[in-house]
Write a protein that holds these residues in place. Structure first.
Motif, PDB file in Angstrom:
ATOM      1  N   HIS A 144       1.247  -1.551   0.213  1.00 40.44           N
ATOM      2  CA  HIS A 144      -0.152  -0.051   0.288  1.00 40.44           C
ATOM      3  C   HIS A 144       1.139   1.758   0.360  1.00 40.44           C
ATOM      4  CE1 HIS A 144      -2.815   3.151   0.940  1.00 40.44           C
ATOM      5  NE2 HIS A 144      -2.377   3.335   1.527  1.00 40.44           N
ATOM      6  N   ASN A 175       3.174   1.961  -3.191  1.00 42.58           N
ATOM      7  CA  ASN A 175       1.790   2.115  -4.325  1.00 42.58           C
ATOM      8  C   ASN A 175       1.403   4.046  -3.842  1.00 42.58           C
ATOM      9  OD1 ASN A 175       1.067   0.388  -5.608  1.00 42.58           O
ATOM     10  ND2 ASN A 175      -0.795  -1.189  -4.382  1.00 42.58           N
ATOM     11  N   VAL A 176       0.602   4.290  -2.655  1.00 42.83           N
ATOM     12  CA  VAL A 176       0.565   6.136  -2.501  1.00 42.83           C
ATOM     13  C   VAL A 176       2.449   6.506  -2.865  1.00 42.83           C
ATOM     14  CG1 VAL A 176       0.458   6.904  -0.733  1.00 42.83           C
ATOM     15  CG2 VAL A 176      -1.192   5.281  -0.496  1.00 42.83           C
ATOM     16  N   LEU A 232       2.328   6.997  -6.676  1.00 43.23           N
ATOM     17  CA  LEU A 232       1.546   7.455  -7.460  1.00 43.23           C
ATOM     18  C   LEU A 232       1.352   8.726  -6.719  1.00 43.23           C
ATOM     19  CD1 LEU A 232      -1.852   7.856  -9.007  1.00 43.23           C
ATOM     20  CD2 LEU A 232      -2.645   7.230  -7.075  1.00 43.23           C
ATOM     21  N   ASP A 282      -3.295   8.517  -0.759  1.00 43.52           N
ATOM     22  CA  ASP A 282      -4.086   7.275  -0.429  1.00 43.52           C
ATOM     23  C   ASP A 282      -5.170   7.021  -0.586  1.00 43.52           C
ATOM     24  OD1 ASP A 282      -3.319   6.119   2.505  1.00 43.52           O
ATOM     25  OD2 ASP A 282      -4.185   7.344   3.194  1.00 43.52           O
ATOM     26  N   CYS A 293      -5.845   4.850  -3.661  1.00 34.26           N
ATOM     27  CA  CYS A 293      -5.212   3.202  -3.161  1.00 34.26           C
ATOM     28  C   CYS A 293      -5.967   2.268  -2.346  1.00 34.26           C
ATOM     29  CB  CYS A 293      -3.303   3.963  -3.456  1.00 34.26           C
ATOM     30  SG  CYS A 293      -2.599   4.352  -4.345  1.00 34.26           S
ATOM     31  N   GLU A 305      -7.531  -0.606  -3.233  1.00 33.44           N
ATOM     32  CA  GLU A 305      -7.077  -1.744  -2.379  1.00 33.44           C
ATOM     33  C   GLU A 305      -8.562  -2.357  -1.656  1.00 33.44           C
ATOM     34  OE1 GLU A 305      -3.061  -0.194  -1.886  1.00 33.44           O
ATOM     35  OE2 GLU A 305      -4.496   0.131   0.281  1.00 33.44           O
ATOM     36  N   ILE A 353      -3.365  -1.464  -7.943  1.00 35.23           N
ATOM     37  CA  ILE A 353      -2.625  -0.381  -8.733  1.00 35.23           C
ATOM     38  C   ILE A 353      -1.740  -0.106  -8.617  1.00 35.23           C
ATOM     39  CG2 ILE A 353      -3.033   0.910  -6.471  1.00 35.23           C
ATOM     40  CD1 ILE A 353      -4.691   3.028  -7.625  1.00 35.23           C
ATOM     41  N   ALA A 354      -1.319   0.812  -9.180  1.00 32.91           N
ATOM     42  CA  ALA A 354       0.165   1.618  -8.993  1.00 32.91           C
ATOM     43  C   ALA A 354       0.939   0.477  -9.796  1.00 32.91           C
ATOM     44  CB  ALA A 354       0.651   2.103  -7.923  1.00 32.91           C
TER      45      ALA A 354
END
Length: 166
Positions: free
Chosen positions: A43, A46-47, A50, A138, A141, A145, A151-152
């Motif tokens: 996570h 990903n944040v 992005l 955030d 994502c 999720e 994602i990402a």
């Protein structure tokens, strides 16, 4: 363990986050479940990515966005547990993440403020463009999720976990 990001991902991003990604304490985030099917480490990656991508598109400080995005949930405990002071998790964990980030990495004031405000509107108002970007990334994502959408960098093997290189 060594976290390897695909060469398909821009070198600048990889350079901006490599030191944090390969810190043994930071890597412990992989043991904590986050938003349905992912773990806190993925996570956070990903944040971070992005946030970096958005900051780059808008001419903001992409390194600060990438690093603060990576560190925004740097908390080595289960979020389902009640914080020691009884505070709501959404208010408590940004403070812990900021403290851990200060303790483990040389973060800037902008990065610290972005970490502390990433839960807006449940926390303080973001006071920089980068902080707004991280708060937004955030939420994007987390929503993806929760819906089990990769994602990402969670897509197509962009991140690999390998034994430490020799």
């Amino acid at each position: 363990m060594y976290i390897k990001i695909s060469k398909e991902v821009q070198e600048q991003y990889r350079n901006d986050v490599e030191k944090i990604l390969n810190n043994p304490d930071f890597q412990k985030l992989r043991f904590y479940r986050q938003h349905n099917w992912t773990n806190r480490l993925m996570h956070s990656i990903n944040v971070s990515y992005l946030s970096w991508w958005i900051a780059r598109k808008f001419g903001c400080n992409e390194k600060a966005a990438a690093r603060a995005g990576l560190l925004h949930d740097f908390c080595l405990y289960d979020f389902s547990e009640t914080p020691p002071d009884g505070e709501f998790q959404s208010f408590f964990h940004p403070k812990v993440a900021a403290e851990n980030s200060i303790e483990h990495f040389d973060i800037t004031e902008k990065e610290r403020d972005a970490i502390l405000s990433h839960m807006f509107p449940l926390g303080p108002l973001p006071n920089s463009k980068e902080a707004w970007i991280i708060s937004f990334a955030d939420k994007i994502c987390a929503t993806a999720e929760l819906c089990s959408i990769a994602i990402a960098l969670a897509r197509r093997g962009k991140v690999k976990f390998v034994p430490n290189p020799a």
